[in-house]
Write an enzyme that holds these catalytic residues in place. Structure first.
Site, mmCIF file in Angstrom:
data_model
loop_
_atom_site.group_PDB
_atom_site.id
_atom_site.type_symbol
_atom_site.label_atom_id
_atom_site.label_comp_id
_atom_site.label_asym_id
_atom_site.label_seq_id
_atom_site.Cartn_x
_atom_site.Cartn_y
_atom_site.Cartn_z
ATOM 1 N N GLU A 126 0.849 -1.178 0.000
ATOM 2 C CA GLU A 126 0.000 0.000 0.000
ATOM 3 C C GLU A 126 0.897 1.244 0.000
ATOM 4 O O GLU A 126 1.874 1.289 0.754
ATOM 5 C CB GLU A 126 -0.904 0.043 1.240
ATOM 6 C CG GLU A 126 -1.920 1.175 1.162
ATOM 7 C CD GLU A 126 -2.881 1.215 2.348
ATOM 8 O OE1 GLU A 126 -2.742 0.404 3.287
ATOM 9 O OE2 GLU A 126 -3.769 2.067 2.311
ATOM 10 N N ALA A 259 1.878 -0.041 10.805
ATOM 11 C CA ALA A 259 1.516 -1.422 10.533
ATOM 12 C C ALA A 259 0.649 -1.487 9.290
ATOM 13 O O ALA A 259 0.107 -0.477 8.853
ATOM 14 C CB ALA A 259 0.749 -2.010 11.714
ATOM 15 N N MET A 260 0.500 -2.726 8.747
ATOM 16 C CA MET A 260 -0.213 -2.885 7.479
ATOM 17 C C MET A 260 -1.088 -4.128 7.490
ATOM 18 O O MET A 260 -0.661 -5.200 7.916
ATOM 19 C CB MET A 260 0.830 -2.956 6.349
ATOM 20 C CG MET A 260 0.246 -3.196 4.981
ATOM 21 S SD MET A 260 -0.790 -1.802 4.454
ATOM 22 C CE MET A 260 -1.942 -2.659 3.381
ATOM 23 N N GLU A 295 -5.524 -2.942 12.589
ATOM 24 C CA GLU A 295 -5.178 -3.750 11.401
ATOM 25 C C GLU A 295 -6.086 -4.967 11.297
ATOM 26 O O GLU A 295 -6.501 -5.359 10.214
ATOM 27 C CB GLU A 295 -3.708 -4.169 11.422
ATOM 28 C CG GLU A 295 -2.705 -3.021 11.587
ATOM 29 C CD GLU A 295 -2.892 -1.848 10.636
ATOM 30 O OE1 GLU A 295 -3.507 -2.016 9.566
ATOM 31 O OE2 GLU A 295 -2.433 -0.732 10.982
ATOM 32 N N GLU A 317 -9.903 3.959 6.148
ATOM 33 C CA GLU A 317 -9.083 4.414 7.276
ATOM 34 C C GLU A 317 -9.909 5.164 8.328
ATOM 35 O O GLU A 317 -9.770 4.918 9.523
ATOM 36 C CB GLU A 317 -7.901 5.254 6.801
ATOM 37 C CG GLU A 317 -6.870 4.467 5.966
ATOM 38 C CD GLU A 317 -6.259 3.273 6.700
ATOM 39 O OE1 GLU A 317 -6.435 3.135 7.923
ATOM 40 O OE2 GLU A 317 -5.601 2.447 6.021
#
Ligand code: BES
Ligand code: ZN
Length: 856
Positions: A126, A259-260, A295, A317
């Site tokens: 991303e 974080a992802m 997440e 988001e």
């Protein structure tokens, strides 16, 4: 970059991709300098985009070894952003694209795409990193199931979805849920797992693993516990279950962000996973809990339902931040969480919204999308959903969300889709509400009051100042939660939601016996600036009597701000009433210690600079610093006794526990310490540092010692003890810079930048030093200009290595037009120097241009 100014991408230009993808097959032959990626992608014409079209694939920095369509070699046209196969060279219906590319993860310092961190391979895709891995339509509205084969001698080989098969030197994964490329992930390394399991409410058994470097396993317990609580909470509150057999989390040291949420394989900055009482503070634990949840929650809000394009970023988001805020409020104290969230919103989002970088929650243009992961998209995006929930009620909200998941599962959706489910579920017209998404700027709300014959009238007027590219701001719908309190302290009108829709609007309350004191914008019901003058007595009254905990805190906050701005602007300090009210609150044992700790915290120097600017004054960083220090010392002197008593009373018995109760006691105790430290010559701090068995107390004690100009010995001892622990050494760097005296800050930072442990290519370490310098308000803005120069020197050095992190850090200058002429011209010169850097990245170029645009 400056020869051809980069072209913006526009929301208005959206068109569907001409092809759909039935499936993606990827094979990775991993090698640090020559990884081969073999892709097989099944394309078919997209009925939403009729006609014959070229095949356009994104790709950056890829060495194309071979390309085939339906097994026949093709020679696509290449350019800097990808490749094109002409429509005429494509079969009429469906076809298969095959390509082999070579990439060099070991040379990838930008930490986007496939890169290496401590000998481990990992990915960050991303927003647009997948195009650095293979040629692909790297846009979120193209969704497909993925099969991945990894070939490597490393023992642990992970990708998205469920494991299919593995053997010596290889592993295969299958992710059945169609996903956009930005959610792709791969990890390969010599990793250890901390494992657990979770049974979903429909009985699916999910294997949970947190993957870390050997030796770090004993610092994963809190992250694992947080994960299980988040999984349960999402079932209970949103009815959302997990949908794969495994959920993997990997901790990496080199990571641009926090974080992802990659499907089934979340990748985390190690600072948001690893925690033990000795190495992590209460704040770190709290943050880990919320980011793990965030997440995880993306699995539904982001992954199952994703974004049509990056303009819709707040769809995932803003909603996921709102969900993680709700979760933390349920796990801890809702009142304290709300205050903390509003503090962040004001410090980051209001600041952004009032400066050159202001943009709508849903922007309509960007040059580099990485620059739009902002406080506005995230924090204001969450506030907008909070308002929506207030307006439609809890039941309406739940119905709308159920409909959202039912209607859009598997889709790439828009803000229009989001608002439509609320309209359909509740029957409410949200046309005016939509302005919260399209219009930038923080509305200012002023209030007039009248009192006559038992009728109390509140008249509100709203006005939003212009922002870059948006001059006219029509009125928005603003939910204003109001309560009324009698002079004797009784609440006569409990919290009532007023819906303001006009530029100016009155609301009447009838049948009152005496003129009430209003408590306006309870719970911070809308992200606006409330412009209401009130005298110290009224604020002190609300600090003592308001039944709404947020507004109780807010009254104390406003009181502190008024005292401080008076002190700074006029050198006059009628602080008595404030300090007395603070003393009453401090010793009120009926109040949560965490809440009392928040009340003791003075507005930051940056907040005060903003407040002075709002009042039409030019903030002087030295005077702000001196004024704030002066008030803190006055509080310390006047409240010495109760502060000392509470410092003793709030000691937490071992063993250390990170949850809200003991953390709140420590917060109050350490807030007292910060004040007592001004008059006790560092004796308490030194003693606490010597005996502390946890990082919360060690770090706070060390900060106090540095504040007092002491602590050289302790700084050395801390380093000796923690050398080799990267996360703790980050704190060691940050503390010294953040707490340096204003005239010393740039020098301290410069000295530390020569330290052998200053591994500047690691984003955490870079931020520990440079981020702390920018956060030291009086130090950063010291009139010598040394900090500005030093900071920009480092941005110029980092930019070619890591554009994304460099660009984010330019926001230290987003408030530059607030300051006096001397500082402004120094900052402008530095920004122009940065802008003129040869080969400056597109990321930094966009940021500097926008920041400079502020003042021509
Ligand atoms: N999707 C983002 C991570 C991301 C952001 C990747 C920008 C690429 C570019 C993730 O869900 C996220 O929002 N992370 C936040 C933390 C979160 C708790 C607000 C982060 O990384 O700061
Ligand atoms: Zn997120």
């Amino acid at each position: 970059m400056k020869d051809a100014a980069p072209q913006p991408t526009l929301l208005a230009d959206y068109t569907p991709y001409p092809f759909r993808i039935g499936g993606v097959d990827l094979t990775f032959r991993l090698a640090p300098k020559s990884t081969r990626v073999i892709a097989r992608i099944d394309f078919a014409p997209n009925p939403d985009r009729p006609g014959r079209h070229d095949l356009r694939l994104h790709g950056e920095g890829l060495k194309l070894m071979s390309a085939k369509i339906d097994g026949r070699k093709v020679k696509p046209a290449r350019d800097a952003e990808g490749l094109t196969v002409a429509a005429a060279a494509l079969p009429e219906g469906a076809f298969t694209w095959e390509a082999e590319v070579e990439i060099a993860p070991a040379r990838n310092t930008a930490l986007e795409g496939l890169y290496m961190s401590n000998g481990m391979y990992c990915t960050q895709c991303e927003a647009e990193g997948f195009r650095k891995i293979t040629f692909y339509p790297d846009r979120p509205d193209v969704m497909a199931p993925f099969r991945v084969r990894i070939e490597s001698d490393l023992p642990v080989l992970l990708s998205n979805g469920n494991p299919v098969a593995q053997g010596e030197g290889w592993a295969e994964w299958h992710d059945p849920w169609p996903k956009p490329s930005y959610l792709f992930a791969l990890v390969a390394g010599d990793l250890a797992a901390v494992s657990d399991s979770f049974t979903t409410r429909s009985g699916r058994e999910v294997a949970l693993n947190i993957w870390v470097r050997a030796g770090d396993e004993d610092r994963c317990a809190y992250a694992m516990d947080s994960l299980k609580r988040a999984m349960k909470w999402d079932e209970d509150v949103y009815g959302r279950e997990y949908d794969l057999d495994v959920f993997n989390i990997v901790a990496v040291d080199d990571f641009n962000m926090g974080a992802m949420e990659n499907k089934g394989l979340n990748i985390f900055n190690s600072r948001l996973v690893l925690a033990s009482p000795e190495t992590a503070t209460d704040g770190d634990f709290e943050r880990i809990e919320s980011v793990i949840a965030h997440e995880y929650f993306h699995n539904w809000t982001g992954n199952r339902i994703t974004c049509r394009d990056w303009f819709q970023l707040c769809l995932k988001e803003g909603l996921t931040v709102f969900r993680d805020q709700q979760f933390s409020a349920h796990m801890r104290s809702a009142a304290v969480k709300r205050i903390e969230d509003v503090l962040t919103l004001r410090a980051r989002q209001f600041r952004e919204d009032m400066g050159p970088l202001a943009h709508p929650v849903r922007p309509d243009r960007y040059i580099e999308i990485n620059n739009f992961y902002t406080a506005t998209v995230y924090e204001k995006g969450a506030e907008v959903i909070r308002m929506l929930k207030l307006l439609v009620g809890d039941e309406g909200y739940r119905k709308a969300l159920d409909l959202y998941f039912e209607r859009h599962d598997g889709q790439a959706a828009t803000i229009e889709d989001w608002l439509k489910v609320f309209e359909d579920a509740t029957g409410r017209d949200l046309a005016q509400f939509n302005r919260w998404y399209t219009d930038a700027g923080t509305p200012r709300l002023s209030v007039r009051e009248t009192w006559q014959d038992g009728t109390y009238t509140l008249t509100f007027a709203q006005h939003t100042p212009p922002t870059p590219g948006q001059d006219e701001k029509p009125p928005r719908v603003i939910p204003i939660a109001v309560g009324l309190i009698n002079p004797n302290g009784d609440e006569v009108v409990p919290t009532t939601l007023l819906e303001m829709t006009e530029a100016e609007q009155s609301f009447r309350f009838e049948g009152l016996a005496s003129r009430p004191v209003p408590s306006i914008l309870r719970g911070f019901s809308a992200p606006v600036v409330l412009e209401r003058q009130a005298d110290a007595a009224e604020r002190a009254f609300l600090l003592a009597h308001d039944t709404d905990p947020f507004n109780r805190w807010e009254a104390g906050r406003a009181l502190a701000r008024d005292v401080l701005t008076g002190l700074i602007a006029e050198e006059r300090a009628p602080a008595g009433e404030y300090v007395e009210a603070l003393g009453r609150m401090l010793t009120d044992e009926g109040l949560d210690p965490a809440f009392r700790a928040l009340c003791l915290r003075l507005p930051s120097e940056d907040d005060l600079a903003q407040a002075l600017h709002d009042a039409g004054l030019t903030p002087d960083p030295d005077r702000i610093h001196a004024g704030r220090e002066g008030l803190a010392t006055q509080i310390a002197r006047q409240l010495q006794k109760p502060l000392a008593a509470i410092f003793a009373q709030m000691e937490t018995p071992p063993p250390y526990r990170p949850d809200a109760g003991p953390a709140g006691r420590r917060a109050l105790r350490l807030a007292c310490l910060g004040l007592l430290n001004r008059t006790d010559h560092g004796t308490r701090a030194a003693a606490l540092f010597a005996q502390a068995d946890n990082m919360t107390e060690s770090a706070a004690a060390l900060a106090c010692l540095i504040d007092g100009g002491r602590g050289a010995r302790e700084i050395g001892a801390f380093y000796e003890r923690w050398q080799g622990n990267r996360l703790v050494i980050d704190k060691w760097f940050a503390l010294q810079v953040a707490h340096a005296a204003p005239e010393m800050a740039a020098q301290v930072a410069a000295r530390l930048s020569e330290h052998p442990d200053f591994e500047w290519k690691n984003p955490n370490r870079f931020r520990a030093l440079l981020g702390a310098l920018a956060a030291n308000h009086a130090g950063f803005h010291h009139i010598s200009g040394a900090a500005y120069r030093f900071y920009v020197d480092w941005l110029i050095r980092l930019d070619p290595v890591n554009p994304q992190t460099t660009a984010r850090m330019t926001t230290a200058f987003e408030t530059w037009t607030r300051y006096d002429g001397d500082r402004k011209s120094m900052i402008r010169a530095e920004l122009e120097r940065l802008a003129a850097t040869p080969e400056l990245s597109r990321d930094s170029f966009e940021m500097v241009s926008r920041i400079l645009g502020a003042d021509g």
